[in-house]
Scaffold this motif. Structure first.
Motif, PDB file in Angstrom:
ATOM      1  N   ASN A 188      34.738  26.834  -8.364  1.00 19.77           N
ATOM      2  CA  ASN A 188      33.417  26.286  -8.014  1.00 19.77           C
ATOM      3  C   ASN A 188      33.528  24.854  -7.509  1.00 19.77           C
ATOM      4  OD1 ASN A 188      32.153  28.666  -8.756  1.00 19.77           O
ATOM      5  ND2 ASN A 188      31.788  27.990 -10.865  1.00 19.77           N
ATOM      6  N   GLN A 189      34.408  24.062  -8.161  1.00 19.64           N
ATOM      7  CA  GLN A 189      34.570  22.666  -7.754  1.00 19.64           C
ATOM      8  C   GLN A 189      35.121  22.565  -6.333  1.00 19.64           C
ATOM      9  OE1 GLN A 189      36.008  21.313 -12.170  1.00 19.64           O
ATOM     10  NE2 GLN A 189      36.663  20.027 -10.489  1.00 19.64           N
ATOM     11  N   ILE A 190      36.203  23.296  -6.062  1.00 22.69           N
ATOM     12  CA  ILE A 190      36.832  23.176  -4.746  1.00 22.69           C
ATOM     13  C   ILE A 190      35.918  23.732  -3.667  1.00 22.69           C
ATOM     14  CG2 ILE A 190      38.070  25.381  -4.657  1.00 22.69           C
ATOM     15  CD1 ILE A 190      39.592  21.998  -3.743  1.00 22.69           C
ATOM     16  N   ASN A 191      35.158  24.771  -4.006  1.00 21.22           N
ATOM     17  CA  ASN A 191      34.241  25.351  -3.028  1.00 21.22           C
ATOM     18  C   ASN A 191      33.117  24.376  -2.694  1.00 21.22           C
ATOM     19  OD1 ASN A 191      31.539  27.147  -2.579  1.00 21.22           O
ATOM     20  ND2 ASN A 191      33.335  28.155  -1.696  1.00 21.22           N
ATOM     21  N   ARG A 192      32.579  23.716  -3.736  1.00 22.04           N
ATOM     22  CA  ARG A 192      31.469  22.792  -3.511  1.00 22.04           C
ATOM     23  C   ARG A 192      31.921  21.581  -2.695  1.00 22.04           C
ATOM     24  NH1 ARG A 192      30.565  21.612  -8.372  1.00 22.04           N
ATOM     25  NH2 ARG A 192      31.544  19.562  -8.444  1.00 22.04           N
ATOM     26  N   VAL A 193      33.070  21.010  -3.072  1.00 22.78           N
ATOM     27  CA  VAL A 193      33.537  19.802  -2.389  1.00 22.78           C
ATOM     28  C   VAL A 193      33.912  20.099  -0.946  1.00 22.78           C
ATOM     29  CG1 VAL A 193      35.343  18.047  -2.350  1.00 22.78           C
ATOM     30  CG2 VAL A 193      34.293  18.697  -4.516  1.00 22.78           C
ATOM     31  N   THR A 194      34.617  21.188  -0.707  1.00 24.49           N
ATOM     32  CA  THR A 194      35.023  21.499   0.668  1.00 24.49           C
ATOM     33  C   THR A 194      33.825  21.908   1.522  1.00 24.49           C
ATOM     34  OG1 THR A 194      35.600  23.757  -0.069  1.00 24.49           O
ATOM     35  CG2 THR A 194      37.379  22.135   0.060  1.00 24.49           C
ATOM     36  N   ARG A 195      32.829  22.535   0.908  1.00 25.60           N
ATOM     37  CA  ARG A 195      31.626  22.901   1.666  1.00 25.60           C
ATOM     38  C   ARG A 195      30.876  21.655   2.130  1.00 25.60           C
ATOM     39  NH1 ARG A 195      29.478  25.727  -1.979  1.00 25.60           N
ATOM     40  NH2 ARG A 195      27.894  24.270  -2.715  1.00 25.60           N
ATOM     41  N   GLU A 196      30.878  20.617   1.285  1.00 27.72           N
ATOM     42  CA  GLU A 196      30.168  19.380   1.626  1.00 27.72           C
ATOM     43  C   GLU A 196      30.951  18.511   2.610  1.00 27.72           C
ATOM     44  OE1 GLU A 196      29.666  17.370  -2.025  1.00 27.72           O
ATOM     45  OE2 GLU A 196      28.318  18.856  -2.896  1.00 27.72           O
ATOM     46  N   ASN A 197      32.254  18.766   2.740  1.00 28.79           N
ATOM     47  CA  ASN A 197      33.094  17.854   3.520  1.00 28.79           C
ATOM     48  C   ASN A 197      33.856  18.561   4.634  1.00 28.79           C
ATOM     49  OD1 ASN A 197      33.079  15.071   1.943  1.00 28.79           O
ATOM     50  ND2 ASN A 197      33.179  16.687   0.384  1.00 28.79           N
ATOM     51  N   VAL A 198      33.240  19.569   5.224  1.00 33.27           N
ATOM     52  CA  VAL A 198      33.865  20.247   6.363  1.00 33.27           C
ATOM     53  C   VAL A 198      34.099  19.229   7.480  1.00 33.27           C
ATOM     54  CG1 VAL A 198      33.530  21.985   8.155  1.00 33.27           C
ATOM     55  CG2 VAL A 198      32.879  22.493   5.791  1.00 33.27           C
ATOM     56  N   GLY A 199      35.303  19.228   8.010  1.00 40.56           N
ATOM     57  CA  GLY A 199      35.658  18.277   9.054  1.00 40.56           C
ATOM     58  C   GLY A 199      36.475  17.103   8.549  1.00 40.56           C
ATOM     59  N   ARG A 200      36.410  16.824   7.237  1.00 37.64           N
ATOM     60  CA  ARG A 200      37.233  15.753   6.666  1.00 37.64           C
ATOM     61  C   ARG A 200      38.609  16.303   6.300  1.00 37.64           C
ATOM     62  NH1 ARG A 200      34.394  12.193   2.090  1.00 37.64           N
ATOM     63  NH2 ARG A 200      36.421  11.147   2.297  1.00 37.64           N
ATOM     64  N   ASN A 201      39.540  15.406   6.067  1.00 33.45           N
ATOM     65  CA  ASN A 201      40.883  15.811   5.662  1.00 33.45           C
ATOM     66  C   ASN A 201      40.983  15.864   4.138  1.00 33.45           C
ATOM     67  OD1 ASN A 201      41.942  16.008   8.280  1.00 33.45           O
ATOM     68  ND2 ASN A 201      42.309  13.798   8.353  1.00 33.45           N
ATOM     69  N   MET A 202      41.673  16.876   3.642  1.00 28.50           N
ATOM     70  CA  MET A 202      41.939  16.982   2.210  1.00 28.50           C
ATOM     71  C   MET A 202      43.436  16.830   1.975  1.00 28.50           C
ATOM     72  SD  MET A 202      40.878  19.914  -0.581  1.00 28.50           S
ATOM     73  CE  MET A 202      42.092  21.127  -0.065  1.00 28.50           C
ATOM     74  N   ASP A 203      43.782  16.074   0.944  1.00 27.57           N
ATOM     75  CA  ASP A 203      45.181  15.789   0.632  1.00 27.57           C
ATOM     76  C   ASP A 203      45.534  16.373  -0.733  1.00 27.57           C
ATOM     77  OD1 ASP A 203      45.553  14.120   2.977  1.00 27.57           O
ATOM     78  OD2 ASP A 203      44.280  12.663   1.944  1.00 27.57           O
ATOM     79  N   ILE A 204      46.742  16.904  -0.826  1.00 30.40           N
ATOM     80  CA  ILE A 204      47.237  17.453  -2.090  1.00 30.40           C
ATOM     81  C   ILE A 204      48.459  16.646  -2.507  1.00 30.40           C
ATOM     82  CG2 ILE A 204      48.086  19.487  -3.294  1.00 30.40           C
ATOM     83  CD1 ILE A 204      46.694  21.216  -1.248  1.00 30.40           C
TER      84      ILE A 204
END
Length: 509
Positions: free
Chosen positions: A345-361
Protein backbone atom coordinates in the motif's frame (compact mmCIF):
# COMPACT_ATOMS: atom_id res chain seq x y z
CA UNK A 1 24.39 -76.24 12.34
CA UNK A 2 23.94 -73.55 14.97
CA UNK A 3 22.93 -70.99 12.36
CA UNK A 4 19.38 -71.91 11.38
CA UNK A 5 18.53 -68.63 9.65
CA UNK A 6 18.00 -68.43 5.87
CA UNK A 7 20.91 -67.30 3.71
CA UNK A 8 19.23 -64.03 2.74
CA UNK A 9 19.03 -62.96 6.38
CA UNK A 10 22.73 -63.61 6.88
CA UNK A 11 23.53 -61.69 3.71
CA UNK A 12 21.33 -58.81 4.86
CA UNK A 13 23.16 -58.67 8.20
CA UNK A 14 26.51 -58.75 6.40
CA UNK A 15 25.37 -55.96 4.05
CA UNK A 16 24.28 -53.75 6.97
CA UNK A 17 27.57 -54.39 8.78
CA UNK A 18 29.66 -53.50 5.72
CA UNK A 19 27.53 -50.42 5.08
CA UNK A 20 27.95 -49.34 8.70
CA UNK A 21 31.72 -49.77 8.51
CA UNK A 22 31.86 -47.83 5.23
CA UNK A 23 29.85 -44.83 6.41
CA UNK A 24 31.52 -44.63 9.82
CA UNK A 25 35.04 -44.88 8.32
CA UNK A 26 35.31 -41.15 7.34
CA UNK A 27 35.42 -40.29 11.04
CA UNK A 28 38.87 -41.93 11.18
CA UNK A 29 40.32 -39.24 8.91
CA UNK A 30 41.38 -36.15 10.91
CA UNK A 31 40.90 -32.68 9.42
CA UNK A 32 43.85 -30.62 8.24
CA UNK A 33 44.44 -27.16 9.66
CA UNK A 34 43.84 -24.69 6.84
CA UNK A 35 43.48 -21.04 5.89
CA UNK A 36 40.51 -19.88 3.80
CA UNK A 37 40.84 -16.66 1.78
CA UNK A 38 38.09 -14.90 -0.14
CA UNK A 39 37.17 -11.47 -1.41
CA UNK A 40 33.71 -9.97 -1.00
CA UNK A 41 33.94 -7.98 -4.22
CA UNK A 42 36.25 -9.85 -6.61
CA UNK A 43 36.72 -13.37 -7.90
CA UNK A 44 39.91 -15.14 -6.87
CA UNK A 45 42.62 -15.61 -9.49
CA UNK A 46 45.95 -17.34 -9.99
CA UNK A 47 47.64 -14.04 -9.19
CA UNK A 48 46.04 -14.16 -5.73
CA UNK A 49 47.29 -17.73 -5.29
CA UNK A 50 50.81 -16.67 -6.24
CA UNK A 51 50.67 -13.77 -3.77
CA UNK A 52 49.55 -16.09 -0.96
CA UNK A 53 52.27 -18.64 -1.74
CA UNK A 54 54.91 -15.90 -1.84
CA UNK A 55 53.81 -14.61 1.56
CA UNK A 56 53.99 -18.08 3.11
CA UNK A 57 57.39 -18.82 1.59
CA UNK A 58 58.74 -15.48 2.81
CA UNK A 59 57.55 -16.34 6.33
CA UNK A 60 59.11 -19.83 6.00
CA UNK A 61 55.83 -21.59 6.69
CA UNK A 62 55.41 -25.13 5.34
CA UNK A 63 52.15 -25.62 3.48
CA UNK A 64 50.62 -28.10 1.06
CA UNK A 65 47.45 -28.70 -0.91
CA UNK A 66 46.67 -25.20 -2.21
CA UNK A 67 43.18 -25.29 -3.73
CA UNK A 68 41.31 -22.41 -5.31
CA UNK A 69 38.25 -21.52 -7.33
CA UNK A 70 36.49 -18.29 -8.26
CA UNK A 71 35.19 -17.81 -4.71
CA UNK A 72 38.04 -18.78 -2.39
CA UNK A 73 41.57 -20.08 -1.85
CA UNK A 74 42.27 -22.82 0.69
CA UNK A 75 45.76 -23.60 1.97
CA UNK A 76 46.43 -26.69 4.07
CA UNK A 77 49.06 -26.56 6.81
CA UNK A 78 50.66 -28.79 9.42
CA UNK A 79 49.73 -27.85 12.98
CA UNK A 80 47.79 -25.11 14.72
CA UNK A 81 50.91 -22.98 15.26
CA UNK A 82 51.61 -22.84 11.52
CA UNK A 83 47.95 -22.06 10.92
CA UNK A 84 48.05 -18.92 13.08
CA UNK A 85 51.40 -17.83 11.65
CA UNK A 86 50.07 -18.30 8.12
CA UNK A 87 46.98 -16.22 8.88
CA UNK A 88 49.13 -13.32 10.07
CA UNK A 89 51.49 -13.54 7.09
CA UNK A 90 48.68 -13.67 4.53
CA UNK A 91 46.76 -10.79 6.14
CA UNK A 92 49.87 -8.61 5.99
CA UNK A 93 50.36 -9.35 2.29
CA UNK A 94 46.76 -8.73 1.18
CA UNK A 95 44.53 -5.67 1.29
CA UNK A 96 41.57 -5.17 3.63
CA UNK A 97 39.17 -6.34 0.90
CA UNK A 98 40.26 -9.93 1.53
CA UNK A 99 38.88 -12.06 4.34
CA UNK A 100 41.44 -14.46 5.82
CA UNK A 101 39.90 -17.04 8.15
CA UNK A 102 41.05 -20.10 10.07
CA UNK A 103 39.49 -23.27 8.76
CA UNK A 104 39.53 -27.06 8.98
CA UNK A 105 39.83 -28.95 5.69
CA UNK A 106 38.48 -32.51 5.42
CA UNK A 107 40.81 -35.34 4.41
CA UNK A 108 38.10 -37.86 3.57
CA UNK A 109 39.03 -39.70 0.32
CA UNK A 110 37.23 -38.50 -2.76
CA UNK A 111 35.60 -41.85 -3.48
CA UNK A 112 33.97 -41.78 -0.04
CA UNK A 113 32.68 -38.27 -0.59
CA UNK A 114 31.31 -39.37 -3.97
CA UNK A 115 29.01 -41.92 -2.30
CA UNK A 116 27.90 -39.46 0.37
CA UNK A 117 30.12 -40.77 3.17
CA UNK A 118 31.28 -37.92 5.37
CA UNK A 119 32.24 -37.11 8.92
CA UNK A 120 29.83 -36.36 11.72
CA UNK A 121 29.28 -32.74 12.57
CA UNK A 122 30.87 -31.92 15.92
CA UNK A 123 29.35 -29.54 18.43
CA UNK A 124 30.98 -26.46 19.90
CA UNK A 125 32.40 -28.42 22.84
CA UNK A 126 34.15 -30.98 20.61
CA UNK A 127 35.11 -29.02 17.51
CA UNK A 128 35.78 -25.62 18.98
CA UNK A 129 34.08 -22.48 17.77
CA UNK A 130 32.76 -19.15 18.94
CA UNK A 131 30.06 -18.08 21.37
CA UNK A 132 28.38 -14.67 21.27
CA UNK A 133 25.86 -12.98 23.52
CA UNK A 134 24.21 -10.20 21.52
CA UNK A 135 21.97 -7.43 22.83
CA UNK A 136 19.20 -5.88 20.73
CA UNK A 137 18.82 -2.10 20.79
CA UNK A 138 15.11 -1.88 21.57
CA UNK A 139 15.12 1.94 21.64
CA UNK A 140 16.31 1.93 18.04
CA UNK A 141 13.50 -0.46 17.08
CA UNK A 142 10.88 1.86 18.53
CA UNK A 143 12.57 4.89 16.99
CA UNK A 144 12.55 3.19 13.59
CA UNK A 145 8.83 2.43 13.90
CA UNK A 146 8.04 6.05 14.75
CA UNK A 147 10.26 7.36 11.95
CA UNK A 148 8.34 5.12 9.57
CA UNK A 149 5.07 6.46 10.99
CA UNK A 150 6.31 10.03 10.52
CA UNK A 151 7.05 9.45 6.85
CA UNK A 152 3.66 7.80 6.30
CA UNK A 153 1.78 10.61 8.07
CA UNK A 154 3.43 13.14 5.77
CA UNK A 155 2.49 11.13 2.68
CA UNK A 156 -1.15 10.63 3.72
CA UNK A 157 -1.74 14.28 4.61
CA UNK A 158 -0.05 15.41 1.41
CA UNK A 159 -2.23 13.04 -0.59
CA UNK A 160 -5.39 14.35 1.10
CA UNK A 161 -4.20 17.96 0.65
CA UNK A 162 -4.51 18.71 4.36
CA UNK A 163 -2.29 21.62 5.36
CA UNK A 164 -0.11 21.38 8.46
CA UNK A 165 2.11 23.77 10.37
CA UNK A 166 4.71 21.09 11.00
CA UNK A 167 5.17 17.41 11.84
CA UNK A 168 7.89 16.23 14.18
CA UNK A 169 8.93 13.53 16.64
CA UNK A 170 8.78 14.71 20.24
CA UNK A 171 10.46 11.50 21.46
CA UNK A 172 10.68 7.83 20.49
CA UNK A 173 7.03 7.24 21.41
CA UNK A 174 5.43 10.58 20.61
CA UNK A 175 4.65 12.21 17.27
CA UNK A 176 2.87 15.56 16.99
CA UNK A 177 1.17 17.23 14.02
CA UNK A 178 0.42 20.97 14.20
CA UNK A 179 -2.47 22.68 12.38
CA UNK A 180 -3.63 26.24 11.92
CA UNK A 181 -7.29 25.45 12.66
CA UNK A 182 -9.47 22.81 14.29
CA UNK A 183 -11.14 21.78 11.02
CA UNK A 184 -7.85 20.68 9.45
CA UNK A 185 -6.99 18.78 12.62
CA UNK A 186 -10.35 17.02 12.63
CA UNK A 187 -10.00 16.04 8.97
CA UNK A 188 -6.48 14.75 9.56
CA UNK A 189 -7.51 12.76 12.61
CA UNK A 190 -10.32 11.06 10.71
CA UNK A 191 -7.92 10.14 7.92
CA UNK A 192 -5.11 8.91 10.18
CA UNK A 193 -7.17 6.84 12.62
CA UNK A 194 -7.73 4.03 10.13
CA UNK A 195 -4.10 3.98 8.99
CA UNK A 196 -2.48 3.91 12.44
CA UNK A 197 -4.48 1.61 14.73
CA UNK A 198 -1.46 1.08 17.00
CA UNK A 199 -1.28 4.77 18.00
CA UNK A 200 -3.27 6.73 20.58
CA UNK A 201 -4.66 10.08 19.38
CA UNK A 202 -5.20 13.15 21.55
CA UNK A 203 -6.11 16.76 20.74
CA UNK A 204 -4.60 19.79 22.44
CA UNK A 205 -3.97 23.47 21.80
CA UNK A 206 -0.80 25.49 22.39
CA UNK A 207 0.50 28.84 21.12
CA UNK A 208 -2.54 29.40 18.87
CA UNK A 209 -1.91 26.03 17.18
CA UNK A 210 -4.18 23.00 17.06
CA UNK A 211 -2.05 19.94 17.81
CA UNK A 212 -2.74 16.26 17.23
CA UNK A 213 -0.62 14.03 19.47
CA UNK A 214 0.04 10.45 18.32
CA UNK A 215 1.60 8.10 20.88
CA UNK A 216 2.55 4.45 21.07
CA UNK A 217 0.80 2.60 23.89
CA UNK A 218 2.81 0.52 26.34
CA UNK A 219 1.21 -2.67 25.03
CA UNK A 220 2.31 -1.81 21.50
CA UNK A 221 5.84 -1.03 22.73
CA UNK A 222 6.07 -4.47 24.35
CA UNK A 223 4.76 -6.05 21.15
CA UNK A 224 7.37 -4.19 19.08
CA UNK A 225 10.09 -5.44 21.42
CA UNK A 226 8.89 -9.05 21.19
CA UNK A 227 8.58 -8.86 17.41
CA UNK A 228 12.00 -7.23 17.09
CA UNK A 229 13.72 -9.89 19.17
CA UNK A 230 12.07 -12.70 17.21
CA UNK A 231 12.80 -11.01 13.87
CA UNK A 232 16.49 -10.56 14.73
CA UNK A 233 16.76 -14.16 15.90
CA UNK A 234 15.23 -15.40 12.65
CA UNK A 235 17.48 -13.11 10.63
CA UNK A 236 20.64 -14.36 12.34
CA UNK A 237 19.59 -17.98 11.95
CA UNK A 238 18.82 -17.50 8.26
CA UNK A 239 22.11 -15.72 7.70
CA UNK A 240 24.17 -18.42 9.41
CA UNK A 241 22.28 -21.19 7.60
CA UNK A 242 22.78 -19.46 4.25
CA UNK A 243 26.55 -19.47 4.81
CA UNK A 244 26.64 -23.17 5.63
CA UNK A 245 27.66 -23.18 9.31
CA UNK A 246 26.74 -26.65 10.56
CA UNK A 247 24.29 -26.92 13.47
CA UNK A 248 24.42 -23.33 14.76
CA UNK A 249 22.66 -22.35 17.96
CA UNK A 250 20.66 -19.12 17.84
CA UNK A 251 18.33 -18.74 20.80
CA UNK A 252 16.67 -16.04 22.86
CA UNK A 253 18.00 -15.19 26.31
CA UNK A 254 15.90 -12.88 28.42
CA UNK A 255 13.88 -10.04 26.94
CA UNK A 256 16.52 -8.39 24.75
CA UNK A 257 19.43 -10.79 24.18
CA UNK A 258 20.28 -13.57 21.74
CA UNK A 259 22.88 -16.32 22.16
CA UNK A 260 24.74 -17.42 19.03
CA UNK A 261 27.09 -20.42 18.93
CA UNK A 262 28.94 -21.34 15.74
CA UNK A 263 30.76 -24.70 15.87
CA UNK A 264 33.86 -24.96 13.70
CA UNK A 265 34.32 -21.21 13.29
CA UNK A 266 37.71 -20.52 14.87
CA UNK A 267 38.07 -16.86 13.96
CA UNK A 268 35.90 -14.44 16.01
CA UNK A 269 36.39 -11.62 13.51
CA UNK A 270 35.16 -13.84 10.69
CA UNK A 271 32.21 -14.95 12.81
CA UNK A 272 31.29 -11.32 13.45
CA UNK A 273 31.36 -10.67 9.71
CA UNK A 274 28.98 -13.60 9.22
CA UNK A 275 26.58 -12.19 11.79
CA UNK A 276 26.83 -8.53 10.89
CA UNK A 277 26.98 -8.60 7.10
CA UNK A 278 23.24 -8.16 6.86
CA UNK A 279 21.68 -6.15 4.07
CA UNK A 280 18.42 -4.35 3.66
CA UNK A 281 16.89 -1.96 1.16
CA UNK A 282 15.59 1.57 1.52
CA UNK A 283 13.37 3.23 -1.07
CA UNK A 284 13.68 6.99 -1.54
CA UNK A 285 12.56 9.64 -3.99
CA UNK A 286 15.12 11.78 -5.75
CA UNK A 287 15.38 15.20 -4.14
CA UNK A 288 13.51 17.98 -5.93
CA UNK A 289 15.39 20.87 -7.51
CA UNK A 290 16.06 23.62 -5.01
CA UNK A 291 15.62 21.35 -1.98
CA UNK A 292 17.64 22.37 1.12
CA UNK A 293 21.08 20.74 1.20
CA UNK A 294 20.33 19.15 4.57
CA UNK A 295 17.34 17.26 3.11
CA UNK A 296 19.28 14.96 0.77
CA UNK A 297 22.51 12.98 0.33
CA UNK A 298 24.65 12.40 -2.75
CA UNK A 299 25.06 8.88 -4.13
CA UNK A 300 26.59 7.53 -7.29
CA UNK A 301 24.74 5.16 -9.61
CA UNK A 302 26.49 2.05 -10.99
CA UNK A 303 26.91 4.05 -14.22
CA UNK A 304 28.75 6.85 -12.42
CA UNK A 305 25.87 9.37 -12.36
CA UNK A 306 25.72 11.55 -9.24
CA UNK A 307 22.20 11.58 -7.74
CA UNK A 308 20.64 13.66 -4.94
CA UNK A 309 18.61 11.20 -2.83
CA UNK A 310 15.95 12.61 -0.51
CA UNK A 311 16.48 11.68 3.16
CA UNK A 312 12.85 10.63 3.73
CA UNK A 313 12.45 6.85 3.55
CA UNK A 314 9.29 5.87 1.70
CA UNK A 315 9.73 2.14 2.35
CA UNK A 316 12.11 0.06 4.46
CA UNK A 317 13.36 -3.47 4.01
CA UNK A 318 11.29 -4.89 6.86
CA UNK A 319 8.27 -4.63 4.53
CA UNK A 320 9.83 -7.14 2.12
CA UNK A 321 8.10 -10.51 2.51
CA UNK A 322 10.16 -12.47 -0.04
CA UNK A 323 12.87 -11.96 -2.64
CA UNK A 324 14.43 -14.18 -5.28
CA UNK A 325 16.84 -13.97 -8.18
CA UNK A 326 15.25 -14.73 -11.56
CA UNK A 327 15.71 -14.12 -15.29
CA UNK A 328 13.53 -11.83 -17.38
CA UNK A 329 12.04 -12.72 -20.76
CA UNK A 330 15.35 -11.83 -22.42
CA UNK A 331 17.38 -14.05 -20.11
CA UNK A 332 18.83 -11.11 -18.16
CA UNK A 333 19.23 -11.39 -14.37
CA UNK A 334 16.80 -9.56 -12.13
CA UNK A 335 15.68 -9.59 -8.50
CA UNK A 336 11.97 -10.01 -7.84
CA UNK A 337 10.72 -8.39 -4.63
CA UNK A 338 7.39 -9.09 -2.93
CA UNK A 339 6.12 -6.69 -0.26
CA UNK A 340 3.69 -7.33 2.57
CA UNK A 341 0.24 -5.72 2.53
CA UNK A 342 1.27 -2.53 4.31
CA UNK A 343 4.43 -2.18 2.24
CA UNK A 344 2.47 -2.74 -0.95
CA UNK A 345 0.00 0.00 0.00
CA UNK A 346 2.84 2.39 0.86
CA UNK A 347 4.78 1.89 -2.37
CA UNK A 348 1.60 2.05 -4.43
CA UNK A 349 0.46 5.30 -2.82
CA UNK A 350 3.84 7.03 -3.08
CA UNK A 351 4.52 6.00 -6.67
CA UNK A 352 0.97 6.92 -7.71
CA UNK A 353 1.49 10.44 -6.33
CA UNK A 354 4.93 10.84 -7.90
CA UNK A 355 4.63 9.53 -11.45
CA UNK A 356 7.38 11.13 -13.49
CA UNK A 357 9.81 11.53 -10.58
CA UNK A 358 12.84 9.32 -10.05
CA UNK A 359 12.87 6.67 -7.33
CA UNK A 360 16.12 5.45 -5.80
CA UNK A 361 16.83 2.17 -4.04
CA UNK A 362 19.68 2.03 -1.54
CA UNK A 363 21.36 -1.21 -0.49
CA UNK A 364 22.51 -0.89 3.12
CA UNK A 365 25.01 -3.37 4.54
CA UNK A 366 26.22 -3.53 8.13
CA UNK A 367 29.88 -4.53 8.03
CA UNK A 368 32.76 -4.76 10.45
CA UNK A 369 36.44 -3.92 10.33
CA UNK A 370 39.34 -4.44 12.68
CA UNK A 371 40.99 -1.30 14.05
CA UNK A 372 43.97 -0.84 16.34
CA UNK A 373 43.54 1.14 19.54
CA UNK A 374 45.25 1.57 22.89
CA UNK A 375 43.95 0.04 26.10
CA UNK A 376 44.16 1.59 29.57
CA UNK A 377 47.77 0.45 29.94
CA UNK A 378 48.81 1.95 26.62
CA UNK A 379 49.08 -1.41 24.86
CA UNK A 380 47.91 -1.73 21.28
CA UNK A 381 44.86 -3.98 20.94
CA UNK A 382 42.59 -4.95 18.09
CA UNK A 383 38.92 -3.99 18.22
CA UNK A 384 36.02 -4.68 15.90
CA UNK A 385 34.24 -1.58 14.60
CA UNK A 386 30.83 -1.73 12.93
CA UNK A 387 29.75 0.61 10.19
CA UNK A 388 27.00 1.00 7.61
CA UNK A 389 27.79 1.04 3.92
CA UNK A 390 25.09 2.49 1.66
CA UNK A 391 25.10 1.97 -2.08
CA UNK A 392 22.69 3.19 -4.75
CA UNK A 393 21.65 0.15 -6.79
CA UNK A 394 18.68 1.51 -8.72
CA UNK A 395 17.77 4.93 -10.11
CA UNK A 396 14.70 4.82 -12.31
CA UNK A 397 11.80 7.02 -13.35
CA UNK A 398 8.37 6.14 -11.96
CA UNK A 399 6.20 5.43 -15.02
CA UNK A 400 3.18 4.10 -13.16
CA UNK A 401 2.09 3.11 -9.67
CA UNK A 402 4.02 0.06 -8.48
CA UNK A 403 2.19 -3.05 -7.22
CA UNK A 404 3.25 -5.23 -4.29
CA UNK A 405 5.51 -7.29 -6.57
CA UNK A 406 8.14 -5.64 -8.74
CA UNK A 407 11.66 -6.29 -10.03
CA UNK A 408 15.10 -4.66 -9.88
CA UNK A 409 17.00 -4.93 -13.16
CA UNK A 410 20.36 -3.80 -14.49
CA UNK A 411 22.35 -6.25 -12.33
CA UNK A 412 24.91 -8.87 -13.26
CA UNK A 413 24.11 -12.50 -12.44
CA UNK A 414 26.45 -12.46 -9.46
CA UNK A 415 25.06 -9.14 -8.17
CA UNK A 416 21.50 -10.47 -8.49
CA UNK A 417 22.36 -13.66 -6.60
CA UNK A 418 24.26 -11.79 -3.87
CA UNK A 419 21.49 -9.24 -3.45
CA UNK A 420 18.86 -11.96 -3.25
CA UNK A 421 20.89 -13.89 -0.66
CA UNK A 422 21.58 -10.87 1.51
CA UNK A 423 18.00 -9.62 1.53
CA UNK A 424 16.36 -13.04 1.83
CA UNK A 425 18.56 -13.77 4.84
CA UNK A 426 16.85 -10.82 6.42
CA UNK A 427 17.38 -7.31 7.61
CA UNK A 428 17.94 -6.69 11.28
CA UNK A 429 14.84 -5.15 12.79
CA UNK A 430 17.12 -3.28 15.21
CA UNK A 431 20.88 -2.88 15.70
CA UNK A 432 22.69 -5.39 17.90
CA UNK A 433 25.84 -5.17 19.96
CA UNK A 434 28.04 -8.03 21.12
CA UNK A 435 28.20 -7.87 24.92
CA UNK A 436 30.06 -11.14 25.42
CA UNK A 437 32.17 -13.37 23.24
CA UNK A 438 34.29 -16.42 23.89
CA UNK A 439 36.29 -18.80 21.77
CA UNK A 440 36.73 -22.52 22.31
CA UNK A 441 39.93 -23.23 20.43
CA UNK A 442 40.37 -26.29 18.24
CA UNK A 443 42.94 -27.71 20.66
CA UNK A 444 40.48 -27.58 23.56
CA UNK A 445 37.78 -29.09 21.39
CA UNK A 446 40.17 -31.83 20.33
CA UNK A 447 41.02 -32.54 23.99
CA UNK A 448 37.31 -32.87 24.81
CA UNK A 449 36.85 -35.18 21.83
CA UNK A 450 39.80 -37.36 22.80
CA UNK A 451 38.63 -37.51 26.41
CA UNK A 452 35.13 -38.46 25.29
CA UNK A 453 36.29 -41.27 23.05
CA UNK A 454 38.71 -42.44 25.73
CA UNK A 455 35.69 -42.76 28.00
CA UNK A 456 33.87 -44.76 25.32
CA UNK A 457 36.87 -47.09 24.95
CA UNK A 458 37.24 -47.66 28.69
CA UNK A 459 33.51 -48.23 29.20
CA UNK A 460 33.33 -50.56 26.20
CA UNK A 461 36.36 -52.53 27.40
CA UNK A 462 34.85 -52.99 30.86
CA UNK A 463 31.54 -54.14 29.38
CA UNK A 464 33.30 -56.56 27.01
CA UNK A 465 35.38 -58.06 29.82
CA UNK A 466 32.39 -58.45 32.11
CA UNK A 467 30.21 -60.00 29.41
CA UNK A 468 32.93 -62.48 28.42
CA UNK A 469 33.78 -63.40 32.01
CA UNK A 470 30.16 -63.95 32.97
CA UNK A 471 28.54 -65.32 29.77
CA UNK A 472 31.57 -66.79 27.98
CA UNK A 473 30.68 -67.64 24.35
CA UNK A 474 27.32 -65.89 24.46
CA UNK A 475 29.08 -62.87 25.95
CA UNK A 476 31.31 -62.68 22.86
CA UNK A 477 28.23 -62.61 20.65
CA UNK A 478 26.71 -59.84 22.78
CA UNK A 479 29.98 -57.90 22.65
CA UNK A 480 30.08 -58.14 18.86
CA UNK A 481 26.51 -56.86 18.71
CA UNK A 482 27.40 -53.99 21.07
CA UNK A 483 30.38 -52.92 18.96
CA UNK A 484 28.33 -53.08 15.76
CA UNK A 485 25.60 -51.04 17.44
CA UNK A 486 28.09 -48.25 18.19
CA UNK A 487 29.43 -48.37 14.62
CA UNK A 488 25.91 -48.19 13.22
CA UNK A 489 25.11 -45.21 15.45
CA UNK A 490 28.18 -43.39 14.11
CA UNK A 491 27.40 -44.33 10.51
CA UNK A 492 23.78 -43.15 10.72
CA UNK A 493 24.84 -39.89 12.39
CA UNK A 494 27.42 -39.35 9.65
CA UNK A 495 24.93 -40.16 6.92
CA UNK A 496 22.18 -37.80 8.10
CA UNK A 497 24.56 -35.01 9.15
CA UNK A 498 23.73 -35.20 12.87
CA UNK A 499 25.85 -33.36 15.41
CA UNK A 500 27.86 -35.14 18.09
CA UNK A 501 28.36 -33.31 21.39
CA UNK A 502 30.00 -34.21 24.68
CA UNK A 503 26.62 -35.09 26.27
CA UNK A 504 25.96 -37.22 23.19
CA UNK A 505 29.11 -39.23 23.85
CA UNK A 506 27.95 -39.72 27.44
CA UNK A 507 24.63 -41.00 26.11
CA UNK A 508 26.39 -43.50 23.85
CA UNK A 509 28.49 -44.72 26.77
Amino acid sequence: MLNRYPLWKNLLILFVVVLGLLYSAPNLYPDDEAILINNENLEMSEADVAQVETALEAAQIDFFGVEFDANSIQVRLNGVENQFRAKTAIEESLTDDYIVALNLAPTTPGWMQAIGAGKMNLGLDLQGGVHFLMEVDMDAAIERRMADNLSNVRSILREQRIRTRGINLVDNMHLEVRFANAQDRSSARSELLDNFPDLQFQNREANDLYILDMRLTQDIVLQIQRDTLQANRTTLLNRVDALGVAEPTVQQQGSNRIVVELPGVQDPAQAIRILQRIATLEFHLEAELGAPRSSYENYQTPDGLLVDVDNDVILQGDRISSVRSTLDQNGMPQVQINLDAQGGNQINRVTRENVGRNMDILLIETKSRTINSLDEDGNEVEEVEFYEEKRLISHATIRTALPRTFVITGLTAREANDLSLLISSGSLAAPMTIVEQSVIGPSMGRENLEAGFRGVQIASALVVLFMFAYYRLFGLAANAALIMNILLIFSVMSLIGATLTLPGIVGIV
